[in-house]
Motif scaffolding. Structure first.
Motif, PDB file in Angstrom:
ATOM      1  N   VAL A   7       0.965  16.333  -2.499  1.00 31.99           N
ATOM      2  CA  VAL A   7       1.574  17.582  -2.943  1.00 31.99           C
ATOM      3  C   VAL A   7       0.636  18.257  -3.932  1.00 31.99           C
ATOM      4  CG1 VAL A   7       3.538  18.630  -4.115  1.00 31.99           C
ATOM      5  CG2 VAL A   7       3.892  16.656  -2.611  1.00 31.99           C
ATOM      6  N   SER A   8       0.266  19.462  -3.635  1.00 27.37           N
ATOM      7  CA  SER A   8      -0.595  20.219  -4.541  1.00 27.37           C
ATOM      8  C   SER A   8       0.192  21.393  -5.114  1.00 27.37           C
ATOM      9  CB  SER A   8      -1.844  20.737  -3.819  1.00 27.37           C
ATOM     10  OG  SER A   8      -1.482  21.623  -2.779  1.00 27.37           O
ATOM     11  N   THR A   9      -0.171  21.825  -6.305  1.00 22.90           N
ATOM     12  CA  THR A   9       0.497  22.963  -6.940  1.00 22.90           C
ATOM     13  C   THR A   9      -0.516  24.065  -7.161  1.00 22.90           C
ATOM     14  OG1 THR A   9       0.084  21.997  -9.130  1.00 22.90           O
ATOM     15  CG2 THR A   9       2.201  21.521  -8.098  1.00 22.90           C
ATOM     16  N   PRO A  10      -0.113  25.321  -6.973  1.00 21.21           N
ATOM     17  CA  PRO A  10      -1.065  26.432  -7.121  1.00 21.21           C
ATOM     18  C   PRO A  10      -1.601  26.525  -8.548  1.00 21.21           C
ATOM     19  CG  PRO A  10       0.994  27.147  -6.070  1.00 21.21           C
ATOM     20  CD  PRO A  10       1.214  25.769  -6.580  1.00 21.21           C
TER      21      PRO A  10
ATOM     22  N   GLN B  58       4.504  22.332   2.510  1.00 18.76           N
ATOM     23  CA  GLN B  58       3.392  23.105   1.958  1.00 18.76           C
ATOM     24  C   GLN B  58       2.820  24.041   3.020  1.00 18.76           C
ATOM     25  OE1 GLN B  58       0.611  21.494  -0.605  1.00 18.76           O
ATOM     26  NE2 GLN B  58       2.004  20.106  -1.591  1.00 18.76           N
ATOM     27  N   PRO B  59       2.330  25.202   2.585  1.00 17.87           N
ATOM     28  CA  PRO B  59       2.267  25.684   1.196  1.00 17.87           C
ATOM     29  C   PRO B  59       3.574  26.279   0.689  1.00 17.87           C
ATOM     30  CG  PRO B  59       1.303  27.298   2.643  1.00 17.87           C
ATOM     31  CD  PRO B  59       1.656  26.128   3.520  1.00 17.87           C
ATOM     32  N   HIS B  60       4.558  26.441   1.584  1.00 17.57           N
ATOM     33  CA  HIS B  60       5.815  27.080   1.205  1.00 17.57           C
ATOM     34  C   HIS B  60       6.950  26.287   1.826  1.00 17.57           C
ATOM     35  CE1 HIS B  60       8.467  30.988   1.310  1.00 17.57           C
ATOM     36  NE2 HIS B  60       8.960  30.055   0.530  1.00 17.57           N
ATOM     37  N   PRO B  61       7.673  25.468   1.058  1.00 20.59           N
ATOM     38  CA  PRO B  61       8.730  24.628   1.635  1.00 20.59           C
ATOM     39  C   PRO B  61       9.765  25.451   2.406  1.00 20.59           C
ATOM     40  CG  PRO B  61       8.322  24.039  -0.655  1.00 20.59           C
ATOM     41  CD  PRO B  61       7.557  25.298  -0.402  1.00 20.59           C
ATOM     42  N   GLY B  62      10.229  24.883   3.506  1.00 21.35           N
ATOM     43  CA  GLY B  62      11.228  25.584   4.307  1.00 21.35           C
ATOM     44  C   GLY B  62      11.402  24.924   5.663  1.00 21.35           C
TER      45      GLY B  62
ATOM     46  N   LEU C  88       1.893  15.473  15.799  1.00 24.20           N
ATOM     47  CA  LEU C  88       2.737  16.651  15.582  1.00 24.20           C
ATOM     48  C   LEU C  88       3.823  16.347  14.549  1.00 24.20           C
ATOM     49  CD1 LEU C  88       3.690  19.495  16.232  1.00 24.20           C
ATOM     50  CD2 LEU C  88       4.985  18.561  18.174  1.00 24.20           C
ATOM     51  N   GLY C  89       4.433  15.160  14.627  1.00 21.80           N
ATOM     52  CA  GLY C  89       5.437  14.788  13.637  1.00 21.80           C
ATOM     53  C   GLY C  89       4.841  14.758  12.233  1.00 21.80           C
ATOM     54  N   ASN C  90       3.673  14.171  12.103  1.00 23.84           N
ATOM     55  CA  ASN C  90       2.992  14.112  10.816  1.00 23.84           C
ATOM     56  C   ASN C  90       2.669  15.507  10.297  1.00 23.84           C
ATOM     57  OD1 ASN C  90       0.295  13.373   9.096  1.00 23.84           O
ATOM     58  ND2 ASN C  90       1.715  11.637   9.216  1.00 23.84           N
ATOM     59  N   GLN C  91       2.222  16.376  11.200  1.00 20.33           N
ATOM     60  CA  GLN C  91       1.881  17.756  10.822  1.00 20.33           C
ATOM     61  C   GLN C  91       3.130  18.536  10.411  1.00 20.33           C
ATOM     62  OE1 GLN C  91      -0.130  19.908  13.959  1.00 20.33           O
ATOM     63  NE2 GLN C  91       0.404  21.909  13.078  1.00 20.33           N
ATOM     64  N   ALA C  92       4.212  18.405  11.181  1.00 20.98           N
ATOM     65  CA  ALA C  92       5.437  19.149  10.875  1.00 20.98           C
ATOM     66  C   ALA C  92       6.004  18.751   9.529  1.00 20.98           C
ATOM     67  CB  ALA C  92       6.473  18.923  11.978  1.00 20.98           C
ATOM     68  N   ALA C  93       5.912  17.464   9.178  1.00 22.19           N
ATOM     69  CA  ALA C  93       6.394  17.017   7.871  1.00 22.19           C
ATOM     70  C   ALA C  93       5.623  17.692   6.751  1.00 22.19           C
ATOM     71  CB  ALA C  93       6.276  15.497   7.765  1.00 22.19           C
TER      72      ALA C  93
ATOM     73  N   ARG D 112      18.222  19.318  -0.588  1.00 27.00           N
ATOM     74  CA  ARG D 112      18.304  19.868  -1.952  1.00 27.00           C
ATOM     75  C   ARG D 112      18.327  18.742  -2.985  1.00 27.00           C
ATOM     76  NH1 ARG D 112      19.641  24.732  -3.987  1.00 27.00           N
ATOM     77  NH2 ARG D 112      20.468  25.607  -2.044  1.00 27.00           N
ATOM     78  N   ALA D 113      19.080  17.682  -2.709  1.00 19.60           N
ATOM     79  CA  ALA D 113      19.210  16.594  -3.675  1.00 19.60           C
ATOM     80  C   ALA D 113      17.964  15.718  -3.735  1.00 19.60           C
ATOM     81  CB  ALA D 113      20.434  15.744  -3.338  1.00 19.60           C
ATOM     82  N   SER D 114      17.345  15.477  -2.584  1.00 19.82           N
ATOM     83  CA  SER D 114      16.238  14.520  -2.524  1.00 19.82           C
ATOM     84  C   SER D 114      14.866  15.150  -2.719  1.00 19.82           C
ATOM     85  CB  SER D 114      16.257  13.785  -1.178  1.00 19.82           C
ATOM     86  OG  SER D 114      15.896  14.671  -0.123  1.00 19.82           O
ATOM     87  N   GLY D 115      14.737  16.448  -2.396  1.00 19.21           N
ATOM     88  CA  GLY D 115      13.427  17.089  -2.416  1.00 19.21           C
ATOM     89  C   GLY D 115      12.587  16.756  -1.205  1.00 19.21           C
ATOM     90  N   ARG D 116      13.136  15.975  -0.258  1.00 19.15           N
ATOM     91  CA  ARG D 116      12.427  15.616   0.967  1.00 19.15           C
ATOM     92  C   ARG D 116      13.040  16.356   2.154  1.00 19.15           C
ATOM     93  NH1 ARG D 116      13.754  10.636  -1.166  1.00 19.15           N
ATOM     94  NH2 ARG D 116      15.245  10.348   0.546  1.00 19.15           N
TER      95      ARG D 116
END
Length: 573
Positions: free
Chosen positions: A200-203, A165-169, A155-160, A70-74
């Motif tokens: 990072v892309s934005t809609p 994106q497209p929906h953080p979670g 896989l690590g690169n993909q999971a990050a 939450r604090a870092s956005g990462r």
């Protein structure tokens, strides 16, 4: 039985995954102890980009990681051993999913040959978190060959990327390890890959929906509702500019952070909880443009429902499968870009006195606030004013759920200085609040303060283990139970105290002693500012327990509303 891999092979395989994650910009890992997760722990420990936090309790670990994200956005990594251990992450995973916060869950597991016949510490960990995951991966047991390690790196690169994106979670990777889990001799590990964060892309805004939105807004009285989501400073500037053009009010939930150093505070309405509860035919909007999660205030939700105004909802992630009530237009667009795009179409402003109606009521509600309380009784409204005054610019203020966030909604008002107010409002639980706050507190804020109720504090006391060595202050509002129910119909039931208030009668000074926190107990309103100043000056983890008389608090809150209603009735004659 399959050929056993070496401990070296397990470590190289795990390191490839961690390096793939780190190459995407991930730097934080929260680890709980266990055996099956050993290769992952060794890999994180060996990687120069990964900062490790140890948290023994897995539930606390997950909420701590949530706070970091939450604090870092990462994205933050979570690592636990097999069996019931990762199941303790579940509440934090649900919160992360609903709050759009990136977590990467590395659940260590036992290999296929140990499943299905009762082997120790073995259970089905496939898709453990159901629909709350953005994606799930299980690459199978570790393999020793270089090609499999390359697949793990990818896989690590993909999971990050998937966590953002497209929906953080949250994203889960279930990792099966065969013994031996510890290499006989430490291997030489490859150099870390170059850092290459995913773009990072934005809609974008759809033209047809944009034109329909502009037609709905133009020349009509309406409100911009900024709910319980902080959408950042560029959005604050863009939405304020749009409101100026439309000459409409911005009803700003405290968690939008638009109340603190707003670009134009004359447009921001913060006292709506005091004046929207009565019948306000003069405040009936013709449209509502909504950004972020639903607001905290039930008064505001009731106002939206009663007005039945068409809602234009900005939902950049298509987060909700069902349209909220009265939604007429739903825009999958970046909030900042949407504000700019609407303004570019030059919609006409609202009628001349529309904004003034809200501003007048805001001013009357502000003037009705009482600066002191009878008999020097601690009262949340006065405590919050003292707290907001004392905090340095850009400080973190974390709010517990139930009463604290509602009290902040009622009493925070607008400030000239910027603060960062946060809370776990995804599913509004009282679990994990301390751990989330502590996870955020070490992220470079000038000061970090949490405002929590006694039940939320009790619910997450294990999380205090992570407070050691950190500069933070916890303000514990102790009204001896679930004070929120005193405002609800349950308060009139015969079993109210036993089934809803559920007072613990705990002496929280013992918690401070157990976990090494400085402690002060406040029973007078006038003593709170000095106690807070002392806690901020001392540094380290500090606990201030403020004793609240629940009945007095409820009566004073209702008295304030009655004062506002009387002042409004007199003014509007």
């Amino acid at each position: 039985m399959p050929e056993q891999p070496s401990g070296v092979g397990n470590l190289l395989w795990a390191y490839a995954l961690i390096d793939g994650l780190a190459s995407s910009g991930i730097t934080d890992a929260v680890i709980s102890p266990g055996s099956r997760s050993t290769p992952l722990v060794l890999a994180c420990d060996a990687h120069p980009a990964i900062n490790i936090t140890l948290q023994v309790d897995e539930r606390c670990a997950a909420f701590f990681a949530l706070g970091q994200a939450r604090a870092s956005g990462r994205a933050t990594l979570l690592i636990a051993t097999s069996g019931s251990a990762p199941a303790h992450w579940y509440p934090a995973v649900i919160e992360a999913s609903h709050s759009n916060l990136p977590l990467i869950l590395l659940s260590a597991d036992r290999p296929p040959e140990l499943h299905g016949w009762g082997a120790n510490q073995t259970t089905d960990q496939q898709r453990l978190f159901g629909s709350h995951l953005r994606t799930f991966h299980d690459p199978g047991p570790a393999e020793p060959d270089p090609a499999s390690r390359q697949r793990l790196w990818q896989l690590g690169n993909q999971a990050a990327r998937e966590a953002l994106q497209p929906h953080p979670g949250p994203v889960q990777i279930n990792l099966q390890f065969r013994e031996p889990l510890v290499p006989a001799h430490p291997p030489e590990l490859p150099p870390p890959a170059a850092l290459s964060p995913p773009p990072v892309s934005t809609p974008a805004v759809e033209n047809e929906a944009l034109r329909a939105t502009c037609a709905q807004l133009s020349g009509k009285p309406g409100i911009i509702l900024c709910g319980a989501t902080d959408l950042g400073e560029p959005f604050a500037a863009a939405v304020t500019s749009l409101a100026t053009q439309l000459q409409c009010p911005i009803l700003a939930d405290p968690l939008s952070n638009l109340r603190f150093a707003p670009p134009d505070k004359a447009l921001v309405i913060s006292r709506y909880d005091a004046f929207l509860h009565s019948d306000q035919a003069e405040l009936k909007p013709h449209w509502i443009l909504r950004f972020g999660a639903l607001p905290v205030a039930k008064t505001l939700l009731h106002y939206m429902e009663q007005s039945a105004a068409p809602v234009i909802l900005c939902d950049p992630y298509r987060q909700w499968p069902v349209d909220p009530p009265h939604t007429e237009i739903r825009l999958s667009a970046d909030p900042t870009r949407l504000c700019v795009a609407i303004a570019a179409l030059a919609p006409a402003p609202a009628p001349a006195d529309w904004l003034e109606r809200f501003q007048t009521r805001e001013q009357i509600s502000q003037q009705a606030m009482s600066p002191t309380t009878l008999d020097d009784q601690p009262f949340e409204g006065c405590l919050i004013q003292s707290l907001l005054t004392a905090l340095p610019e850009n400080s973190l203020l974390f709010s517990g759920n139930s009463m604290p966030i509602r009290q902040l909604d009622s009493w925070s008002g607008r400030l000239e200085k910027r603060l960062h107010l946060h809370a776990n409002r995804g599913v509004s639980g009282i679990d994990g609040n301390l751990s989330t706050f502590i996870g955020m507190a070490n992220q470079g804020y000038p000061a970090a303060v949490a405002l929590l109720g006694d039940l939320a504090f009790y619910h997450d006391m294990n999380g205090l283990l992570a407070a050691a060595g950190r500069d933070l202050v916890i303000v514990l509002l102790n009204n001896n139970g679930g004070g929120i129910f005193g405002y609800l119909p349950q308060a009139s039931l015969p079993g109210y105290d036993a089934y809803w208030n559920t007072a613990t009668h705990l002496d929280f000074r013992h918690s401070a002693t157990l976990y090494g926190l400085g402690y002060q107990r406040v029973t007078r309103q006038s003593a709170f500012p000095a106690a807070l100043d002392q806690a901020l000056q001392l540094g380290g983890p500090q606990l201030i327990e403020v004793i609240i008389d629940r009945a007095f608090s409820i009566a004073h809150h209702r008295h304030y509303r009655a004062q506002v209603a009387a002042a409004l009735a007199s003014e509007m004659r």
